[in-house]
Design a protein around this motif. Structure first.
Motif, PDB file in Angstrom:
ATOM      1  N   UNK A 133       0.828  -1.199   0.000  1.00 25.37           N
ATOM      2  CA  UNK A 133       0.000   0.000   0.000  1.00 25.37           C
ATOM      3  C   UNK A 133       0.863   1.249   0.000  1.00 25.37           C
ATOM      4  N   UNK A 134       1.977   1.179   0.734  1.00 32.47           N
ATOM      5  CA  UNK A 134       2.894   2.318   0.802  1.00 32.47           C
ATOM      6  C   UNK A 134       3.481   2.614  -0.569  1.00 32.47           C
ATOM      7  N   UNK A 135       3.932   1.558  -1.251  1.00 32.94           N
ATOM      8  CA  UNK A 135       4.508   1.747  -2.590  1.00 32.94           C
ATOM      9  C   UNK A 135       3.475   2.288  -3.567  1.00 32.94           C
ATOM     10  N   UNK A 136       2.244   1.802  -3.448  1.00 38.05           N
ATOM     11  CA  UNK A 136       1.179   2.249  -4.350  1.00 38.05           C
ATOM     12  C   UNK A 136       0.755   3.679  -4.048  1.00 38.05           C
ATOM     13  N   UNK A 137       0.641   3.988  -2.749  1.00 29.80           N
ATOM     14  CA  UNK A 137       0.130   5.299  -2.358  1.00 29.80           C
ATOM     15  C   UNK A 137       1.150   6.417  -2.527  1.00 29.80           C
ATOM     16  N   UNK A 138       2.445   6.106  -2.363  1.00 33.03           N
ATOM     17  CA  UNK A 138       3.455   7.170  -2.341  1.00 33.03           C
ATOM     18  C   UNK A 138       4.012   7.498  -3.723  1.00 33.03           C
ATOM     19  N   UNK A 139       3.937   6.547  -4.666  1.00 35.81           N
ATOM     20  CA  UNK A 139       4.610   6.740  -5.954  1.00 35.81           C
ATOM     21  C   UNK A 139       3.641   6.818  -7.135  1.00 35.81           C
ATOM     22  N   UNK A 140       3.902   7.784  -8.018  1.00 36.25           N
ATOM     23  CA  UNK A 140       3.296   7.784  -9.347  1.00 36.25           C
ATOM     24  C   UNK A 140       4.313   7.269 -10.368  1.00 36.25           C
ATOM     25  N   UNK A 184       8.728  16.582  -9.822  1.00 32.81           N
ATOM     26  CA  UNK A 184       8.542  15.819  -8.582  1.00 32.81           C
ATOM     27  C   UNK A 184       7.072  15.463  -8.356  1.00 32.81           C
ATOM     28  N   UNK A 185       6.176  16.400  -8.615  1.00 33.86           N
ATOM     29  CA  UNK A 185       4.741  16.159  -8.387  1.00 33.86           C
ATOM     30  C   UNK A 185       4.192  15.085  -9.321  1.00 33.86           C
ATOM     31  N   UNK A 186       4.807  14.923 -10.510  1.00 34.55           N
ATOM     32  CA  UNK A 186       4.346  13.910 -11.460  1.00 34.55           C
ATOM     33  C   UNK A 186       4.783  12.502 -11.046  1.00 34.55           C
ATOM     34  N   UNK A 187       5.767  12.421 -10.141  1.00 32.62           N
ATOM     35  CA  UNK A 187       6.370  11.134  -9.788  1.00 32.62           C
ATOM     36  C   UNK A 187       5.948  10.622  -8.414  1.00 32.62           C
ATOM     37  N   UNK A 188       5.318  11.485  -7.631  1.00 32.23           N
ATOM     38  CA  UNK A 188       4.928  11.096  -6.280  1.00 32.23           C
ATOM     39  C   UNK A 188       3.462  11.424  -6.018  1.00 32.23           C
ATOM     40  N   UNK A 189       2.908  10.743  -5.009  1.00 34.55           N
ATOM     41  CA  UNK A 189       1.536  11.021  -4.565  1.00 34.55           C
ATOM     42  C   UNK A 189       1.589  11.296  -3.064  1.00 34.55           C
ATOM     43  N   UNK A 190       1.832  12.547  -2.718  1.00 34.78           N
ATOM     44  CA  UNK A 190       1.936  12.917  -1.311  1.00 34.78           C
ATOM     45  C   UNK A 190       0.660  13.613  -0.854  1.00 34.78           C
ATOM     46  N   UNK A 191       0.275  13.307   0.373  1.00 31.77           N
ATOM     47  CA  UNK A 191      -0.898  13.971   0.943  1.00 31.77           C
ATOM     48  C   UNK A 191      -0.423  15.192   1.716  1.00 31.77           C
ATOM     49  N   UNK A 192      -0.807  16.380   1.257  1.00 25.56           N
ATOM     50  CA  UNK A 192      -0.337  17.608   1.885  1.00 25.56           C
ATOM     51  C   UNK A 192      -1.305  18.065   2.977  1.00 25.56           C
ATOM     52  N   UNK A 193      -0.730  18.258   4.167  1.00 23.88           N
ATOM     53  CA  UNK A 193      -1.509  18.774   5.295  1.00 23.88           C
ATOM     54  C   UNK A 193      -1.851  20.232   5.047  1.00 23.88           C
ATOM     55  N   UNK A 194      -0.876  20.958   4.501  1.00 22.62           N
ATOM     56  CA  UNK A 194      -1.085  22.355   4.121  1.00 22.62           C
ATOM     57  C   UNK A 194      -0.056  22.739   3.073  1.00 22.62           C
ATOM     58  N   UNK A 195      -0.361  23.752   2.300  1.00 23.97           N
ATOM     59  CA  UNK A 195       0.560  24.183   1.252  1.00 23.97           C
ATOM     60  C   UNK A 195       0.421  23.329   0.007  1.00 23.97           C
ATOM     61  N   UNK A 196       1.467  23.341  -0.836  1.00 19.62           N
ATOM     62  CA  UNK A 196       1.420  22.620  -2.108  1.00 19.62           C
ATOM     63  C   UNK A 196       2.747  21.922  -2.351  1.00 19.62           C
ATOM     64  N   UNK A 197       2.795  21.168  -3.464  1.00 17.87           N
ATOM     65  CA  UNK A 197       4.000  20.409  -3.798  1.00 17.87           C
ATOM     66  C   UNK A 197       4.892  21.134  -4.796  1.00 17.87           C
ATOM     67  N   UNK A 198       4.696  22.422  -4.979  1.00 18.25           N
ATOM     68  CA  UNK A 198       5.511  23.176  -5.921  1.00 18.25           C
ATOM     69  C   UNK A 198       6.885  23.455  -5.314  1.00 18.25           C
ATOM     70  N   UNK A 216       3.956   3.079 -19.328  1.00 19.92           N
ATOM     71  CA  UNK A 216       3.859   2.460 -18.010  1.00 19.92           C
ATOM     72  C   UNK A 216       4.859   1.319 -17.870  1.00 19.92           C
ATOM     73  N   UNK A 217       4.559   0.383 -16.970  1.00 20.58           N
ATOM     74  CA  UNK A 217       5.485  -0.715 -16.728  1.00 20.58           C
ATOM     75  C   UNK A 217       5.249  -1.846 -17.712  1.00 20.58           C
ATOM     76  N   UNK A 218       6.357  -2.341 -18.262  1.00 20.26           N
ATOM     77  CA  UNK A 218       6.305  -3.513 -19.148  1.00 20.26           C
ATOM     78  C   UNK A 218       7.725  -4.043 -19.275  1.00 20.26           C
ATOM     79  N   UNK A 219       7.830  -5.293 -19.680  1.00 21.43           N
ATOM     80  CA  UNK A 219       9.150  -5.903 -19.834  1.00 21.43           C
ATOM     81  C   UNK A 219       9.954  -5.176 -20.915  1.00 21.43           C
ATOM     82  N   UNK A 220       9.271  -4.756 -21.972  1.00 22.92           N
ATOM     83  CA  UNK A 220       9.968  -4.053 -23.053  1.00 22.92           C
ATOM     84  C   UNK A 220      10.546  -2.730 -22.567  1.00 22.92           C
TER      85      UNK A 220
END
Length: 841
Positions: free
Chosen positions: A516-523, A581-595, A672-676
């Motif tokens: 869940x951590x890997x899924x929730x934290x990474x794009x 950075x924002x395109x690669x991660x999925x962070x939940x911000x308590x306040x402010x932004x990911x810029x 996305x992800x693939x062997x190729x």
């Protein structure tokens, strides 16, 4: 009384065999663990001492502590310092060493040893043109770029010969080196299964330090000069960022580190040996209780002719001493074989142990014998004491000392208090020690209450047992006829299944949390990093550049860590590409932004709380090059194990880093992800054996592999306790069959055939085993939940996951244990001559 005790032991050889086996297994585990760890520790210690024979004093970089410590890497040692050390009075010779990671690919392109202790260093020839630390077995030392020498064990594992081209990686592009020499070494890391590659000194400095810099300077003392005297002379010329250590202390420190590492393994194995012995106590107590019950008239006669209570108790303890001594000696011998076998097994898995003799210390012998004797006598003491208290007249009339109502009330009250206290401590535990105490109390409480629990739980199986007719009905009645004996037998199995189930629940829940951590934290689709211990060196910045240039890559960002002084404390800053950075991660911000642009920073909420920062706070930062800057907090996010700390744009940290290295690179691709896609990324990085490219599933599976390996080892260790529990079920049924000879003979006489007798005994065993299995699985789930509450504080995504499939398998295995354990007792009961059985006294 002594002769009587010995006669009783010899008279009941078959009955005591299971008891001897139970104690033997536990003692063998203890002695095998002690022999194995002593042997490995001694071999590594002697190997480490050999590895430092050519070093009397080592000069190494030194990091200041406290307020004097500055951010950044420790400065290396200079050529000027080496030249000064060579002129110190008492110095016979000096050599400079350079160390770093060197991942070596085998002939299939895979990393040898998976990065474990994959070390690169330099060959530093002395006045005779040779480096005494690395005697060449064949070929010659490397003299120029493009040449390398390998230790003999690595060369043998990889199937390399002189003249072969070796593909290897440090942190940048793949190197193709010609193998010019194969050497031998007493290096402890190589002895442990690692690899060592040697370059010429100039090449090694280009790879690991800078031209003219060393990681370590080793000084050999002249004849007549002690290590301490040489150290005192060298201390006079050292800069403040260097320190000296004698060769003896280096060997002692490495030996201590090895001993500490093996002590952890020894502790774990001894814990499981203790569990096996603890389970064995139930079997021994059960055996002696039944033996004494069968000899009630004999003991009463001895009391009638003048034997005191103490003599009766003493005779039982003498029997236990003889049994424990026999089991202790045979267990010690078996343990020596186990210790030797574990060493051979370790060598076969690739984790090579240095050569050395099998170490059997006097303490191992004493401990093994003491454990066998004391455990057996402790388990036999209560049955012996209980036998001595039976009135002679009552015993002669075969009126056994049945538990009184008062004793049962007292037992159940004590069990209820212990179980309630244990459950309360387990639920409210604020630390691991309190959790362990609560679990122990609850387990003991449930064991004390097991006779009370046996009746309703076994009664619940009545509808199923009715299917088997009279055999099923008799099996249920026999199972609850002696609740204490049934409880002791079932508890042995309960303990093993409690631990197995609890560990499985925890492992499954942790794995789910990591997924869940890997899924929730990474794009990001992929995370690129160095394999194994190479992660400490980091990736070359060229890796990110090559990946970003690929047409299928839509976004990438290196994670570039550097140390800086934040306020008055040292802290790590993580540089990222702010625009992606924002395109690669999925962070939940308590306040402010990911810029992240300019001097902006985002911080996880825990770090912000520690420093007292809020949205808009200004943070003064001093970088490792001494320059200062001011950052503004523009976002606060929920931190996790993958992404946390202070994040800034790479443009802020990179100019201040003396050497740019990336911890990892996050990559997002069009398809996305693939062997190729993965093959394309791998090819772009030159099929580098030391670089791993992982998607979310790979990250999760890598962690799961470690968890499953640990779980399988624990399963194997706990199997010892389950085997002992099986012996307990066999023992109980065999004794029970002997006690019920007349009853079984009567059943045969009134028409129950041999198949019915076998079925009755097997069903009784099955019911007892399933009773223990249900209790064990229930307690295991509870303990898994309680331990999870402790884990949840450090792993936010942790949730309880019940492995229903595995728990079903565990219950089936408990039933299988019961069926297997009943084979011999059931066969014995069925073959009993009915007339002889009816006349049995």
């Amino acid at each position: 009384m002594f002769r009587t005790a010995l006669r009783n032991v010899l008279a009941h050889k078959a009955r005591l065999l299971m008891t001897v086996l139970a104690v033997l297994l536990g003692v063998a585990f203890v002695s095998g663990t002690l022999v194995f760890t002593s042997t490995v520790s001694d071999a590594y210690q002697k190997s480490s001492q050999k590895g430092f024979t050519g070093i009397d004093v080592a000069i190494t970089p030194h990091r200041a502590k406290g307020e004097d410590r500055q951010p950044g890497d420790i400065p290396n040692l200079s050529q000027a310092l080496l030249d000064k050390a060579a002129k110190v009075p008492g110095a016979a010779s000096v050599s400079g060493s350079v160390h770093g990671f060197a991942g070596i690919a085998d002939k299939d392109g895979k990393l040898l040893g998976e990065g474990f202790n994959s070390t690169g260093s330099n060959y530093y020839p002395g006045s005779n043109g040779q480096d005494a630390r690395y005697p060449m077995k064949s070929g010659r030392a490397p003299r120029a770029p493009g040449e390398v020498a390998l230790d003999q064990r690595t060369a043998d594992r990889g199937g390399f010969k002189l003249g072969d081209t070796i593909r290897m990686s440090v942190s940048g592009p793949v190197l193709s080196q010609k193998l010019t020499g194969i050497f031998t070494t007493d290096d402890g890391n190589v002895a442990a299964g690692g690899s060592l590659a040697l370059f010429d000194t100039r090449t090694a400095q280009q790879l690991y330090t800078k031209p003219g810099e060393f990681s370590e300077i080793d000084v050999k003392a002249a004849p007549g000069t002690s290590q301490d005297a040489l150290k005192a002379e060298l201390d006079k010329l050292l800069p403040k960022d260097a320190q000296t250590t004698t060769g003896k202390k280096l060997a002692d420190d490495q030996a201590k580190a090895i001993a500490d590492g093996s002590s952890t393994m020894r502790t774990v194995m001894l814990v499981f040996a203790g569990i096996a012995l603890f389970v064995g106590i139930f079997i021994i107590a059960n055996t002696f209780t039944m033996l004494i019950a069968q000899r009630t008239k004999e003991l009463a006669l001895m009391r009638a002719v003048g034997a005191s209570r103490r003599q009766i108790t003493r005779s039982v303890l003498i029997e236990a001493f003889v049994v424990g001594a026999v089991a202790g000696v045979t267990g010690l011998l078996a343990g020596i074989g186990i210790g030797a076998g574990l060493r051979a097994l370790l060598n076969n898995t690739g984790a090579v142990v240095p050569d050395g003799p099998l170490v059997i210390s006097p303490s191992t012998v004493v401990t093994s014998l003491a454990v066998g004797i004391l455990v057996t006598m402790l388990a036999a003491w209560l049955p012996g004491r209980r036998a001595a208290k039976i009135p002679p007249v009552a015993a002669m009339n075969s009126v056994h000392a049945v538990a009184t109502t008062r004793s049962l009330v007292v037992r159940n009250s004590i069990g209820g208090v212990l179980a309630a206290a244990g459950a309360a401590l387990t639920i409210t535990a604020g630390s691991k020690s309190m959790l362990g105490l609560g679990a122990g109390l609850l387990l003991i409480g449930v064991f004390v209450l097991t006779p009370l629990l046996s009746r309703p739980l076994i009664a619940a199986a009545a509808p199923l047992l009715r299917v088997f007719g009279i055999s099923g009905k008799l099996a249920r009645q026999n199972a609850v006829r002696n609740p204490r004996r049934t409880a002791a037998t079932a508890s042995a199995l309960m303990i093993g299944l409690t631990l197995i189930t609890g560990l499985t629940v925890i492992a499954g829940s942790v794995q789910s949390a990591i997924d869940k951590l890997a899924t929730d934290a990474l794009r990001a689709d992929y995370v690129v990093s160095m394999a194994g211990e190479g992660g400490g060196m980091g990736l070359s910045p060229e890796v990110d550049k090559k990946l970003a240039a690929l047409p299928e890559v839509t976004a990438s960002s290196p994670l570039r860590s550097t140390e800086a002084r934040v306020g008055s404390d040292l802290h790590s800053l993580t540089g990222v590409n702010g625009d992606s950075f924002a395109k690669l991660t999925k962070l939940h911000f308590v306040s402010g932004s990911d810029q992240l642009t300019g001097r902006q920073a985002i911080v996880d909420d825990h770090t912000a709380k520690d420093f007292g920062w809020k949205l808009g706070s200004s943070v003064n930062v001093t970088f490792q090059d001494g320059k200062r800057d001011k950052l503004t907090i523009t976002g606060l996010f929920d931190g996790n194990r993958m992404i946390r700390g202070i994040m800034v744009d790479n443009s802020v940290v990179t100019p201040h880093m003396s050497e740019v290295r990336d911890m990892q690179v996050m990559v997002k691709t069009k398809s996305g992800t693939s062997e190729a896609t993965k093959r394309s990324l791998t090819k772009a990085l030159g099929d580098n054996p030391a670089i791993q490219i992982q998607d979310k599933n790979d990250i999760s599976n890598a962690i799961a592999q470690g968890i499953n390996l640990l779980l399988n080892v624990l399963y194997a260790l706990l199997a010892m306790a389950v085997i002992v529990a099986v012996l307990g079920v066999v023992n109980t049924l065999a004794m029970s069959v002997f006690e019920r000879q007349q009853e079984i003979g009567m059943l045969r006489a009134i028409g129950l055939d041999r198949k019915g007798i076998k079925r009755m005994v097997r069903l009784e065993s099955l019911v007892i085993s399933l009773f223990g299995g249900v209790l064990g699985i229930g307690l295991g789930v509870f303990f898994g939940w309680a331990a999870g509450e402790q884990i949840k504080g450090g792993l936010a995504t942790y949730e309880l996951v019940l492995p229903w499939g595995r728990m079903g398998i565990f219950l089936l295995l408990a039933g299988l244990v019961g069926m297997l354990a009943a084979l011999w007792p059931a066969r014995r009961a069925a073959r009993m001559n009915m007339l002889s059985a009816i006349k049995a006294d």
